[in-house]
Design a protein around this motif. Sequence first.
Motif, mmCIF file in Angstrom:
data_model
loop_
_atom_site.group_PDB
_atom_site.id
_atom_site.type_symbol
_atom_site.label_atom_id
_atom_site.label_comp_id
_atom_site.label_asym_id
_atom_site.label_seq_id
_atom_site.Cartn_x
_atom_site.Cartn_y
_atom_site.Cartn_z
ATOM 1 N N GLY A 177 0.792 -1.225 0.000
ATOM 2 C CA GLY A 177 0.000 0.000 0.000
ATOM 3 C C GLY A 177 0.824 1.273 0.000
ATOM 4 N N LEU A 178 2.156 1.159 0.102
ATOM 5 C CA LEU A 178 3.009 2.356 0.118
ATOM 6 C C LEU A 178 3.226 2.866 -1.307
ATOM 7 N N GLU A 179 2.552 3.924 -1.635
ATOM 8 C CA GLU A 179 2.682 4.535 -2.956
ATOM 9 C C GLU A 179 3.025 5.999 -2.803
ATOM 10 N N HIS A 180 4.204 6.386 -3.275
ATOM 11 C CA HIS A 180 4.632 7.791 -3.200
ATOM 12 C C HIS A 180 5.776 7.989 -4.188
ATOM 13 N N PRO A 181 5.875 9.176 -4.801
ATOM 14 C CA PRO A 181 6.951 9.412 -5.772
ATOM 15 C C PRO A 181 8.354 9.248 -5.199
ATOM 16 N N ASN A 182 8.505 9.356 -3.881
ATOM 17 C CA ASN A 182 9.832 9.250 -3.256
ATOM 18 C C ASN A 182 10.014 7.946 -2.490
ATOM 19 N N ILE A 183 9.207 6.953 -2.849
ATOM 20 C CA ILE A 183 9.340 5.611 -2.273
ATOM 21 C C ILE A 183 9.449 4.607 -3.416
ATOM 22 N N VAL A 184 10.412 3.704 -3.322
ATOM 23 C CA VAL A 184 10.492 2.601 -4.288
ATOM 24 C C VAL A 184 9.381 1.618 -3.921
ATOM 25 N N SER A 185 8.360 1.573 -4.723
ATOM 26 C CA SER A 185 7.170 0.792 -4.394
ATOM 27 C C SER A 185 7.451 -0.702 -4.421
ATOM 28 N N VAL A 186 6.856 -1.420 -3.462
ATOM 29 C CA VAL A 186 6.890 -2.878 -3.450
ATOM 30 C C VAL A 186 5.685 -3.359 -4.243
ATOM 31 N N ARG A 187 5.928 -4.048 -5.327
ATOM 32 C CA ARG A 187 4.835 -4.514 -6.185
ATOM 33 C C ARG A 187 4.252 -5.845 -5.719
#
Length: 408
Positions: A61-71
């Motif tokens: 659920g971590l979605e942000h332009p400055n976070i490498v998202s876990v798919r």
Amino acid sequence: MARKIGSRYTANQILGRGSAGTVWLGEGPEGPVAVKLLREDLASDQELVGRFVQERTALLGLEHPNIVSVRDLVVDGNDLALVMDLVRGTDLRTRLERERRLAPEAAVAIVADVADGLAAAHAAGVVHRDVKPENVLLDMQGPLGPGGSHPALLTDFGVAKLIDSPKRTRATKIIGTPDYLAPEIVEGLPPRAAVDIYALATVLYELLAGFTPFGGGHPGAVLRRHVTETVVPLPGIPDELWQLIVQCLAKAPASRLRASELGARLREQLPMLAGMPPLEVDEPEAESTEEGPQEAPAPAASGEPVRRRGAVSLVPGAKPDSNRDTHTSMRVPGPDELAGGARGTARAPRTAGAPRPGSARHRAAARRRKITLGVAGVVLAAAIGVGAWAATSGDDEPPQDTHSTSGP
């Protein structure tokens, strides 16, 4: 050699190895991905696998332009993997080793990006727990920001928490990288969002100075400094920026800024930092240990980057990994070990060329001053003697007694 990761992903090429596992360049249904394949001993730990599955919803659920998202999180036989967005670029440690220190505008812009990413994670109830330059990726394909900085993204969310299971780390153990550990972690308290702020402020200090505020020497000494020492000022940066760093390095977690506040305050500093060159400060010299003084790193061969001290292993004698991933554990120091002392005090940054107090150069300078003062003292004493002789040399006759009386 390619290998399948679950039913949806293929790992094609190793990008790096760490103590927690191996990062692969992979391919998924939606294109290229980065796959962090955890070590086999971790994958065989059923308790950890259970925690892995529990963390799935929060991490995805971590979605942000400055976070490498876990798919995706893959649990398949002996494979335990995090599938993440692929960032085309390098990590902040690599840039720091290449440039030694960054211009203040670029350093602040990068840290502000990370603070924004942390703000989103903290709002979702996720604490990173291992903020350090190795876990900050620079997107070389993104637009340039203030000071020519590339967009910064924080990666490896959840890895420290997954590995820090009760089975692996009892109450007397801590996990993390010594240079960036908040005092409350060293003292055995549970990590809250404030530990990320402390670590990020340490990263900012390192980007500006070229070294961390409490690092150097034995890991136990580093941990002690976090608890007992105050940060020493960096010469040459605006007072407003320094006060931000000091506040975020406060020993009391409640005194630190929140991530959203830190990001906003840092961006306010950017206009006054435009065009400012990197600071000119010397790294404190290596401190003495019981085994004797530490040697300074030898200059690298031509064309090779100089390996400067940053993240160090918590386990004495352990060799750093290729990407210096240091999810290792060490016991919490006892109260007597945290009491401070002559060794393990904060090292003061100095103006370029100035010797560190207590260093060999500083002692040699002190000896020269003593010799100079000694010579000056002899000259002064000789001058006083000559002056006294000159004052009395013209009076050869004995003094007359003006109060004598004539005899009978």
